[in-house]
Design an enzyme around this catalytic site. Sequence first.
Site, mmCIF file in Angstrom:
data_model
loop_
_atom_site.group_PDB
_atom_site.id
_atom_site.type_symbol
_atom_site.label_atom_id
_atom_site.label_comp_id
_atom_site.label_asym_id
_atom_site.label_seq_id
_atom_site.Cartn_x
_atom_site.Cartn_y
_atom_site.Cartn_z
ATOM 1 N N TYR A 24 0.841 -1.260 0.001
ATOM 2 C CA TYR A 24 -0.116 -0.039 -0.017
ATOM 3 C C TYR A 24 0.897 1.252 0.065
ATOM 4 O O TYR A 24 0.783 1.969 -0.726
ATOM 5 C CB TYR A 24 -0.857 -0.019 1.128
ATOM 6 C CG TYR A 24 -1.665 1.234 1.351
ATOM 7 C CD1 TYR A 24 -2.685 1.491 0.635
ATOM 8 C CD2 TYR A 24 -1.445 2.246 2.434
ATOM 9 C CE1 TYR A 24 -3.524 2.946 0.660
ATOM 10 C CE2 TYR A 24 -1.973 3.331 2.670
ATOM 11 C CZ TYR A 24 -3.161 3.750 1.612
ATOM 12 O OH TYR A 24 -3.984 4.898 1.766
ATOM 13 N N SER A 106 -2.840 13.495 7.645
ATOM 14 C CA SER A 106 -3.683 13.110 6.502
ATOM 15 C C SER A 106 -5.219 13.277 7.192
ATOM 16 O O SER A 106 -5.445 12.997 8.363
ATOM 17 C CB SER A 106 -3.403 11.771 6.120
ATOM 18 O OG SER A 106 -4.394 11.654 5.115
ATOM 19 N N GLN A 127 -4.095 18.037 6.545
ATOM 20 C CA GLN A 127 -4.105 17.760 5.051
ATOM 21 C C GLN A 127 -5.733 17.444 4.834
ATOM 22 O O GLN A 127 -6.237 16.719 5.738
ATOM 23 C CB GLN A 127 -3.382 16.777 4.488
ATOM 24 C CG GLN A 127 -3.894 16.312 3.112
ATOM 25 C CD GLN A 127 -4.729 15.308 2.962
ATOM 26 O OE1 GLN A 127 -5.096 14.431 3.981
ATOM 27 N NE2 GLN A 127 -5.535 15.214 1.777
ATOM 28 N N TYR A 129 -9.181 16.444 1.922
ATOM 29 C CA TYR A 129 -9.638 16.255 0.850
ATOM 30 C C TYR A 129 -10.969 17.016 0.777
ATOM 31 O O TYR A 129 -11.740 17.192 1.595
ATOM 32 C CB TYR A 129 -9.756 14.785 0.506
ATOM 33 C CG TYR A 129 -8.795 13.959 0.538
ATOM 34 C CD1 TYR A 129 -7.845 13.854 -0.658
ATOM 35 C CD2 TYR A 129 -8.475 13.062 1.566
ATOM 36 C CE1 TYR A 129 -6.716 13.132 -0.850
ATOM 37 C CE2 TYR A 129 -7.201 12.356 1.410
ATOM 38 C CZ TYR A 129 -6.482 12.479 0.034
ATOM 39 O OH TYR A 129 -5.199 11.427 0.258
ATOM 40 N N THR A 155 -5.661 18.809 -0.689
ATOM 41 C CA THR A 155 -5.125 17.810 -1.717
ATOM 42 C C THR A 155 -6.549 17.799 -2.800
ATOM 43 O O THR A 155 -7.584 17.517 -2.565
ATOM 44 C CB THR A 155 -5.106 16.509 -1.212
ATOM 45 O OG1 THR A 155 -3.836 16.383 -0.368
ATOM 46 C CG2 THR A 155 -4.889 15.447 -2.537
ATOM 47 N N HIS A 278 0.851 12.719 -6.721
ATOM 48 C CA HIS A 278 0.397 12.007 -5.400
ATOM 49 C C HIS A 278 1.219 10.554 -5.399
ATOM 50 O O HIS A 278 0.652 9.552 -5.186
ATOM 51 C CB HIS A 278 -1.142 11.550 -5.941
ATOM 52 C CG HIS A 278 -1.967 11.268 -4.697
ATOM 53 N ND1 HIS A 278 -2.655 12.236 -4.080
ATOM 54 C CD2 HIS A 278 -2.025 10.071 -3.761
ATOM 55 C CE1 HIS A 278 -3.173 11.704 -3.134
ATOM 56 N NE2 HIS A 278 -3.086 10.746 -2.891
ATOM 57 N N ARG A 281 0.467 7.494 -7.410
ATOM 58 C CA ARG A 281 -0.745 6.678 -7.134
ATOM 59 C C ARG A 281 -1.987 6.937 -7.850
ATOM 60 O O ARG A 281 -2.948 6.478 -7.441
ATOM 61 C CB ARG A 281 -0.735 6.932 -5.558
ATOM 62 C CG ARG A 281 0.631 6.404 -5.014
ATOM 63 C CD ARG A 281 0.489 6.730 -3.380
ATOM 64 N NE ARG A 281 -0.697 6.100 -2.613
ATOM 65 C CZ ARG A 281 -0.572 4.804 -2.169
ATOM 66 N NH1 ARG A 281 0.452 4.235 -2.281
ATOM 67 N NH2 ARG A 281 -1.681 4.446 -1.402
#
Length: 384
Positions: A24, A106, A127, A129, A155, A278, A281
């Site tokens: 991962y 994150s 961070q 999203y 992001t 990213h 990814r």
Amino acid sequence: MTPASVSDFREAARRRLPRFLFEYIDGGSYAEVTLRNNVEDLAAIALRQRVLRDVSKLDLSTELFGQQLALPVALAPIGLAGLNARRGECQAVRAANAAGIPFTLSTVSACDIGEVARAARAPFWFQLYMIRDRAFMRDLLAQAASAGCSALVFTVDMPVPGSRYRDYRTGLAGAPGLAGAARRALQAMVRPRWAWDVGVRGRPHALGNVAPVLGGKTGIEDFFAWMRANFDPSISWRDLDFLRAEWKGPLIIKGLLDPEDAREAAELGADGIVVSNHGGRQLDGVLSSARALPPIADAVGDRLAILADGGVRSGLDVVRMLALGAKGVLLGRAWAYALAAGGEAGVTRMLQLIEAEMRVAMALTGTRRIKDINEDILVGRDSR
């Protein structure tokens, strides 16, 4: 053996982690062309060695977003990094604090904002999203502000998740229910140290910031299902108005590869951007960060702070990114490997190696200060 490089940490992480976790953090999307190019394009950049320049005193400090840093680096946001070591984000923030650099938590961390704030000794970055549930976003932003987070990293390159073949092969994706759980359990069983220290003592069921919206579900499949369902493909530049209304601190837009997008971010008042794919990814086949960075720096380098990530595996790579136009560099896989290999001490050791390698690179290119690192230390502009 004491690790002497990021590649040493990677190998130690491979030996310690269950396969589904190592793949991962180590893998990319599709055929992983961009993942490889991130590393290879950066490593291929030739530095211009200079001599007799009096490099007896080097200054690696810099300032980003009003914060004085000991090094021009920060730990990048990494999802589920806390599963690489027991309560791993808390260990990593302590290492970053001790080194005098920012840590970025994150949205999809294993440790939530409050837990990391209690472990931290200095402000950290958060961070985010764009998530369909705007009320949840507002709550996260309020928590980040209350915790004293000093910058928001937004992001934008994940409106939909990329397809990562390694995750399917290990059972982390595409193997729902008991079949997937059994595959992961078998992989954990052959890593007994991790299974006890992280899998049992590390409370892996405490799924960080998203736990309140999972309705009591605690499985890693529930976590990924929530992620897939809640990333917002309708995101657009006008959503920055929402963020500016909810967040008053520095705003950094992460995931840009095109100069036009960088200009848009500058026009809309972002304080910084991160040139990033990213970590290879998301969309495979796009430009490596090293190739995307110079045109973006030429376009907006005097209007906002440019950061970069992707393929950075040494202090030499940090210097290369700075020479290409970045003001700071985010370390991603480097700290994830180090955390998995040795916890807080591993991250501390990795940062010491990065600093030592930067000092050598600066001394041998004749640069005494971070602000002196520019394209002049490269062998020809075309080599960028």
